[in-house]
Design an enzyme around this catalytic site. Structure first.
Site, short mmCIF file in Angstrom:
data_model
loop_
_atom_site.label_atom_id
_atom_site.label_comp_id
_atom_site.label_asym_id
_atom_site.label_seq_id
_atom_site.Cartn_x
_atom_site.Cartn_y
_atom_site.Cartn_z
N PHE A 107 0.85 -1.20 0.00
CA PHE A 107 0.00 0.00 0.00
C PHE A 107 0.88 1.24 0.00
CE2 PHE A 107 -2.83 -3.24 1.67
CZ PHE A 107 -4.02 -2.96 1.01
N GLU A 108 0.48 2.22 -0.79
CA GLU A 108 1.40 3.31 -1.09
C GLU A 108 1.83 4.17 0.09
OE1 GLU A 108 -0.55 6.58 -3.50
OE2 GLU A 108 -2.01 4.98 -3.63
#
Lengths: 324, 254
Positions: free
Chosen positions: B51-52
């Site tokens: 997840f960024e």
């Protein structure tokens, strides 16, 4: 270096690194002095009309919303904004305080588009300069490094580049085409953390988002914290101090400061609270009524917490945290 | 016995089957979260979710509503920050990247920014977010789309995220990393890929009950239809049970 392409927009904040160094020399102190103050004092002293401001983390997670609400309460004109967020950006746009933004993403993910952003772009003509998420974070990183730009291999070949204020050049070492990202220096950065001491040393838990970079890219830096801890806790665990005190100008004690967003390990997000905002913002009047009810007619953060349900509500939100 | 399932469940199952074990996937909100969770339980136990904003390797026990939430790093290997994650992607660590958008063209370029003019748009959408970076850095991107002629268009209004840009060699010429780019498009009608030489979108298989003609009719550009087109298997009993009982029991997405 030969510039091969340029984005269509001009920079809305110049990457003046010499200016940042001079600012830090003249305005930042290594002295250990208490910076504890209220939301009201922090916003009055550190955000001015026309400032370029930014908020971390991401609108509904570890977001400094008690400070954003205070800023709306006080009102400001012609702010320029690092537009990577949700309710933080929404509140300021809905209050008509934003003139231009460097935008990467403003939306509600599972719940869809932001009606406030739509009105700002489609009807109110707020200027929007486009970037990707990595680009915005790396722009802070460049400023934090004390360099005026960083070469990257993203945004190339797209309209995200075309409608940015970046440039494309040939790498002098490899000959690759690289995008040049201008450093982004904030007039004021605002970050919410788990723990801070009175001097501004900060500890946070869970993902760090872009807090470390943004803190170091900010001329003025306002911290809010769920808990104010004794300096002794920092001295015991100096490795956990992610934003050293000398960057910080104000420390605000703001329990549940991220509401209706969440705070990792402490409380979950208030889904009905977020949905209420999304519902009412379908009209401009609805958004304005919300700002009156929850912000302008409420004196401070403590009163806001009472208004949204007080201790009962907080208990409910604590139970929503997924824990470890 | 014929199993009943909805369109979202089908998209999730088709996407989950694409990912190989011992790989990594850059996850966006919605279908990709559920697809990764399902793949981990059935097909790719060592799949690492990324997840960024900093979460890597979560078990995905709880479904996040957004990519910056606590649930994205619940019992994860890493909770770092956006620079670390994006730099990891730039160094070539991330296999798959999930994308979406309002419009896609035959080269897999995506629009999630504006309909109309950028400075005075008819519809302002959220913007790139991490999408442009995912499309620039991940080895293989998978777009998840609703399939109709308004979304599968000859010319997208705005190119937010790079696919193959204007065709063969264009990504490299623009400066993007070699051998990266679009891999699959999973829609409510079909699974599509890209023809090796032309980099143009090509039909791979149709969804259960869908004909090749339907896919072609709902595509606003000339789609490459090979001589042999497969038919995707419908969701299995196992997939649906795990999806409904373990992954999304609150029916947040399905």
């Amino acid at each position: 270096m030969e510039i091969l392409e340029s984005g269509l927009y001009d920079l809305i904040q110049p990457p003046d690194i010499d200016g940042l160094r001079k600012w830090n020399r003249e305005n930042k102190s290594m002295a250990l002095e208490s910076k504890l103050m209220s939301e009201k004092e922090a916003m009055e002293r550190f955000v001015s009309d026309g400032d370029y401001v930014g908020f971390e983390l991401y609108g509904t997670c570890r977001a400094p919303l008690s400070l954003v609400r205070e800023l709306v309460r006080q009102g400001r004109k012609n702010l320029r904004l690092a537009g990577q967020g949700l309710q933080d950006v929404d509140f300021l746009l809905a209050a008509g305080m934003v003139e231009a933004m460097d935008i990467t993403y403003v939306g509600y993910e599972v719940h869809g588009l932001s009606p406030v952003l739509r009105r700002a772009a489609e009807k109110q003509g707020v200027k929007m300069v486009e970037w990707s998420n990595a680009a915005l974070a790396w722009r802070f990183k460049a400023a934090a490094m004390g360099v005026s730009y960083l070469p990257i291999r993203s945004m190339l070949g797209t309209d995200t580049f075309k409608y940015s204020a970046g440039k494309v050049a040939e790498c002098p070492f490899t000959g690759d085409r690289v995008m040049l990202l201008p450093a982004l220096i904030l007039d004021c950065g605002v970050i919410h953390v788990h723990k801070a001491d009175q001097y501004g040393n900060c500890m946070l838990e869970g993902i760090s988002g872009f807090a470390l970079e943004m803190a170091r890219a900010s001329k003025k830096l306002v911290i809010s914290a769920e808990e104010i801890v004794d300096n002794e806790e920092i001295l015991k665990y100096p490795d956990r101090n992610v934003i050293p005190y000398y960057h910080v100008d104000a420390v605000v004690h703001a329990p549940f400061g991220s509401h209706p967003g969440e705070m990792p390990y402490l409380y979950g997000r208030d889904e009905p609270g977020i949905m209420e905002w999304l519902q009412v913002t379908k009209t401009e009047e609805g958004a304005s009524d919300y700002l009156d009810k929850y912000i302008r007619n409420v004196p401070d953060h403590a009163a806001y917490i009472e208004l949204v349900g007080g201790e009962e509500k907080l208990k409910e939100l604590r139970a929503l945290s997924v824990g470890r | 016995m014929e199993l009943k399932y909805n369109g979202t469940e089908l998209l999730i199952c088709l996407s989950a089957r694409i990912m190989e074990d011992r790989s990594s996937a850059f996850i966006g909100t919605g279908v990709p979260m559920l697809a990764a969770a399902l793949a981990k339980r059935l097909y790719a136990p060592n799949l690492v979710s990324v997840f960024e904003f900093g979460g890597v390797g979560s078990s995905l026990k709880y479904l996040p509503r957004g990519v910056g939430e606590s649930k994205t790093f619940y019992r994860a290997s890493v909770a770092s920050g956006i620079c670390d994650i994006m730099e990891t992607a730039a160094r070539g660590f991330i296999t798959y990247g999930f994308l979406g958008g309002a419009q896609i063209d035959m080269y897999g370029n995506l629009n999630s920014t504006v309909i109309g003019d950028q400075a005075k748009p008819k519809v302002r959408m959220p913007g790139s977010g991490g999408a442009n970076d995912v499309g620039s850095f991940c080895w293989r991107t998978i777009a998840i789309m609703q399939h109709d002629a308004r979304r599968f268009v000859e010319k997208i209004d705005y190119l937010t995220t790079p696919g193959y840009l204007s065709g063969p060699g264009a990504r490299e010429a623009a400066g993007l990393f070699p051998e990266s780019g679009p891999y699959r498009v999973v829609t409510n009608l079909a699974t599509l890929g890209y023809e090796e030489e032309s980099k143009r979108m090509m039909l791979i298989s149709t969804n259960p009950g869908v004909t090749v003609e339907q896919v072609v009719e709902n595509t606003g550009f000339e789609l490459i239809v090979p001589d042999e087109v497969g038919q995707s298997e419908p969701p299995t009993e196992d997939e649906l049970r795990i999806l409904r009982e373990e992954i999304d029991p609150e029916h947040l997405y399905i």
